[in-house]
Write a protein that holds these residues in place. Sequence first.
Motif, PDB file in Angstrom:
ATOM      1  N   ALA A  94       0.875  -1.081  -0.036  1.00 43.68           N
ATOM      2  CA  ALA A  94       0.041   0.120   0.022  1.00 43.68           C
ATOM      3  C   ALA A  94       0.931   1.133  -0.179  1.00 43.68           C
ATOM      4  O   ALA A  94       1.851   1.135   0.855  1.00 43.68           O
ATOM      5  N   GLY A  95       0.724   2.312  -0.684  1.00 42.19           N
ATOM      6  CA  GLY A  95       1.386   3.293  -0.854  1.00 42.19           C
ATOM      7  C   GLY A  95       2.389   3.421  -1.895  1.00 42.19           C
ATOM      8  O   GLY A  95       3.136   4.542  -2.168  1.00 42.19           O
ATOM      9  N   ALA A  96       2.507   2.513  -2.646  1.00 37.82           N
ATOM     10  CA  ALA A  96       3.441   2.511  -3.808  1.00 37.82           C
ATOM     11  C   ALA A  96       3.169   3.283  -4.996  1.00 37.82           C
ATOM     12  O   ALA A  96       1.882   3.806  -5.139  1.00 37.82           O
TER      13      ALA A  96
ATOM     14  N   LYS B 285       5.931   3.148 -14.530  1.00 33.37           N
ATOM     15  CA  LYS B 285       7.052   3.291 -13.557  1.00 33.37           C
ATOM     16  C   LYS B 285       6.637   2.888 -12.156  1.00 33.37           C
ATOM     17  O   LYS B 285       5.664   3.596 -11.835  1.00 33.37           O
ATOM     18  N   ILE B 286       6.911   2.017 -11.535  1.00 31.75           N
ATOM     19  CA  ILE B 286       6.599   1.475 -10.208  1.00 31.75           C
ATOM     20  C   ILE B 286       7.558   1.597  -9.156  1.00 31.75           C
ATOM     21  O   ILE B 286       8.609   0.912  -9.467  1.00 31.75           O
ATOM     22  N   THR B 287       7.338   2.624  -8.151  1.00 35.03           N
ATOM     23  CA  THR B 287       8.279   2.867  -7.035  1.00 35.03           C
ATOM     24  C   THR B 287       7.829   2.543  -5.722  1.00 35.03           C
ATOM     25  O   THR B 287       6.513   2.973  -5.482  1.00 35.03           O
ATOM     26  N   TYR B 288       8.684   2.051  -4.855  1.00 35.72           N
ATOM     27  CA  TYR B 288       8.200   2.331  -3.634  1.00 35.72           C
ATOM     28  C   TYR B 288       9.559   2.267  -2.551  1.00 35.72           C
ATOM     29  O   TYR B 288      10.585   1.547  -3.016  1.00 35.72           O
TER      30      TYR B 288
ATOM     31  N   PHE C 126      12.482  -0.054  -1.920  1.00 32.19           N
ATOM     32  CA  PHE C 126      12.271  -1.342  -2.944  1.00 32.19           C
ATOM     33  C   PHE C 126      13.091  -0.897  -4.160  1.00 32.19           C
ATOM     34  O   PHE C 126      13.119   0.206  -4.737  1.00 32.19           O
ATOM     35  N   GLU C 127      13.481  -2.020  -4.963  1.00 30.05           N
ATOM     36  CA  GLU C 127      13.854  -1.706  -6.273  1.00 30.05           C
ATOM     37  C   GLU C 127      12.796  -1.619  -7.409  1.00 30.05           C
ATOM     38  O   GLU C 127      11.597  -1.891  -7.455  1.00 30.05           O
ATOM     39  N   GLN C 128      12.936  -0.382  -8.223  1.00 27.93           N
ATOM     40  CA  GLN C 128      12.190   0.107  -9.191  1.00 27.93           C
ATOM     41  C   GLN C 128      11.817  -0.826 -10.131  1.00 27.93           C
ATOM     42  O   GLN C 128      12.597  -1.637 -10.547  1.00 27.93           O
TER      43      GLN C 128
END
Length: 756
Positions: free
Chosen positions: A39-41, A73-76, A79-81
């Motif tokens: 949650a929150g990515a 583009k998924i980032t958190y 964590f690795e992009q």
Amino acid sequence: MKKLYFFLLSFLTVTTGAFAHQLAIKGVVYSKSTNTPLAGATVSIPAIDKISTTDRFGVYTFHDLAAGNYELKITYLGFEQEKKMVEVNPLTPPVLATSYLSSGSLQLAEIAVSASQAETANIISAVDVQLRPIQNSQEILRLIPGLFIAQHAGGGKAEQIFLRGFDIDHGTDINLTADGMPVNMVSHAHGQGYSDLHFLIPEIIQNVDFGKGPYRADKGNFGTAGYADFRTRSALDKNSIKLEAGKFDNYRTVGMFNLLGARARQNQQNAYLATEYLFSNGYFQSPQGLNRLNLFSRYQGVFRNNTILSGSLSAFRSTWDASGQIPERAVADGTITRFGAIDDTEGGQTARYNANLSLDKTFTDGSYLKNQVYFVKYDFELYSNFTFFLNDPENGDQIRQKEKRQIYGYQGTHQKEATFMGRPLRQEVGIGLRYDDINGSELSRTRNRKTTLLAVQKGNIQELNTFAYLNQTWDVSTRFSVNAALRFDRLFFNYTSLLEADASRATQKSAASRVSPKLNFTYAVTQALQLYLSSGMSYHSNDSRVSVTAVRKEALPAARGADLGLKFKPVEQLYVNAALWFLDLDQEFVYVGDEGIVEPSGKTRRYGLDLSARYQFNKNLFLDTDLNLARPRARDEAKGNNFIPLAPAITSTGGLSYQTTQGLKANLRYRYLGHRPANEDNSLTAEGYFLADAVVSYTFKNLEFRVSGENLFNSNWKEAQFETESRLRNEIEPVSEIHFTPGTPFSVKAGVTFSF
């Protein structure tokens, strides 16, 4: 105010229609190591400047898309992009994209600034949890920028809290929760809003959702200066055992264990057990003998990708002795040292047992429903002596504050998406109740914690808080959003004195209501700059023993505030949050040392500036700093006699963090609290301090070695300070002066953690 109510009601009751978008991308983001939703990515489509944030289920959605290929583009943070290409075709159903992110290094470049981001995505908190080593339960509170704490009773009592020009005592003006379960204790035997967070094991904290000011519809009582919800891990990525030892007989052990196997994890079911034991004699001449035991277990299961069942059970017990606050004159004339005591028979014991269960579910139309129930069993007994021999020259002025309580609670929220004038509208409705059943709430005069001399007050309290709120956020454009909300609280107070011969005549009842409107604006000037204006009302309730006799408006004194701020990311490595703010209270709470209680006083006004910055020099080195300025004053008092005792005017924290992929981590931090008035006319000063702490750790295979140092410069600082009138045994007349608890001298602690 009536015009504001009318505007909010008009906006909140508009009839809206459901989304009817044909072309969309819907996706879900998981943690690869635990197979749990993230949650929150942040998920973005850079080519068309669209940003979305994942919800409780890790789900995100993009609407109103033209046919074509899009790069996501998924980032958190931490964590690795991940990047992936997705095709949108009008002849096929909406695309479902699934992503599994691997743990990695923290990169501030992954932070995005957007008006459309969910308000619960707290960037500063996410960065700080990654960078700062949490040494103990006190460090949990320090994760909130600008918040300072002070311990003044042997480590077992809840910390005194300072935030935004407030001496919040133990929680009068900050709404604290843990996984949505209340921490503040209404009508507490020691003080209104008493908040003891020692039942949380620091290692199980995953993130902190916090905010300042009275602007959140789902935060009710005590949510004036701000709020914080401490959220525990939904799963463990590995088991661990930690052993720590330090100066002044400090010993601590923590164990964290997965309870389900790999197959259950593959089926998105996780359960773990965490245990903590702590013993400390402290740095005082009289050993503190602090014993603390914590047990915590949690289960989370995701079913059919649309239902999350979460439950936790925990038990906490603590006992301690204390040296209490000491007068400056006794140290100055050599009667005691700064680590000595006038009455070393202070201390106490407390226990808390929690059961927390929540069910989250999404439906085919995209709406979301959450139901949560909780139960708390709580015991408390505290012995204090603030005035020594002022009231009783023969036996001394020791008091006992004691209670037993059960808390029953429910809260439910329903969220859905709709449209208003062709633009997205997010709607949330919430309802709930909290019932406190308090037995034997007591204030008695005692001697040496063994003999009861006089029962000053003793009774049973029943307090019920029911509430409902309506919250709507309208995306006027891709850059501009408006949030409007109304919250209604109804409180019922019942107090029965156990000191009266006829108990039926001793029962008093009353009820009071409070309507709290909120109105917030957010505007993304560019992809690097967001402006916001927040405004709203909230309240803090009075103790039931006061509320049953007070007029209704005094039972729930209101707070009114506003923030004008910005979130700024001028370069990829720098993130800045700044806000000008003000807050008015209809009634303040003031500490009364001779009785060990908090009582109400007059109206107050505060305004100030908050500034937070996070900067990444390179892939290994980070800087964080927070500066907080405030001007707190009483509104009804004459100039020069309108200072608010102990309210901080300037605070600052910050540090450097160094992390490598080879397992080395180092953290150097500072805390600064400026001088502040100790009484209304500023004739006495509570001394400020500057402290430095450091932590170094190294991980080799399954072992982590850690060494930490506190108060590196060995400063003689005062942790808690009060103006108190007291009399020592050999004194004829009382003296009013600063009484204080000394802060920790230089100390070192070492530990090792084995993971498997």
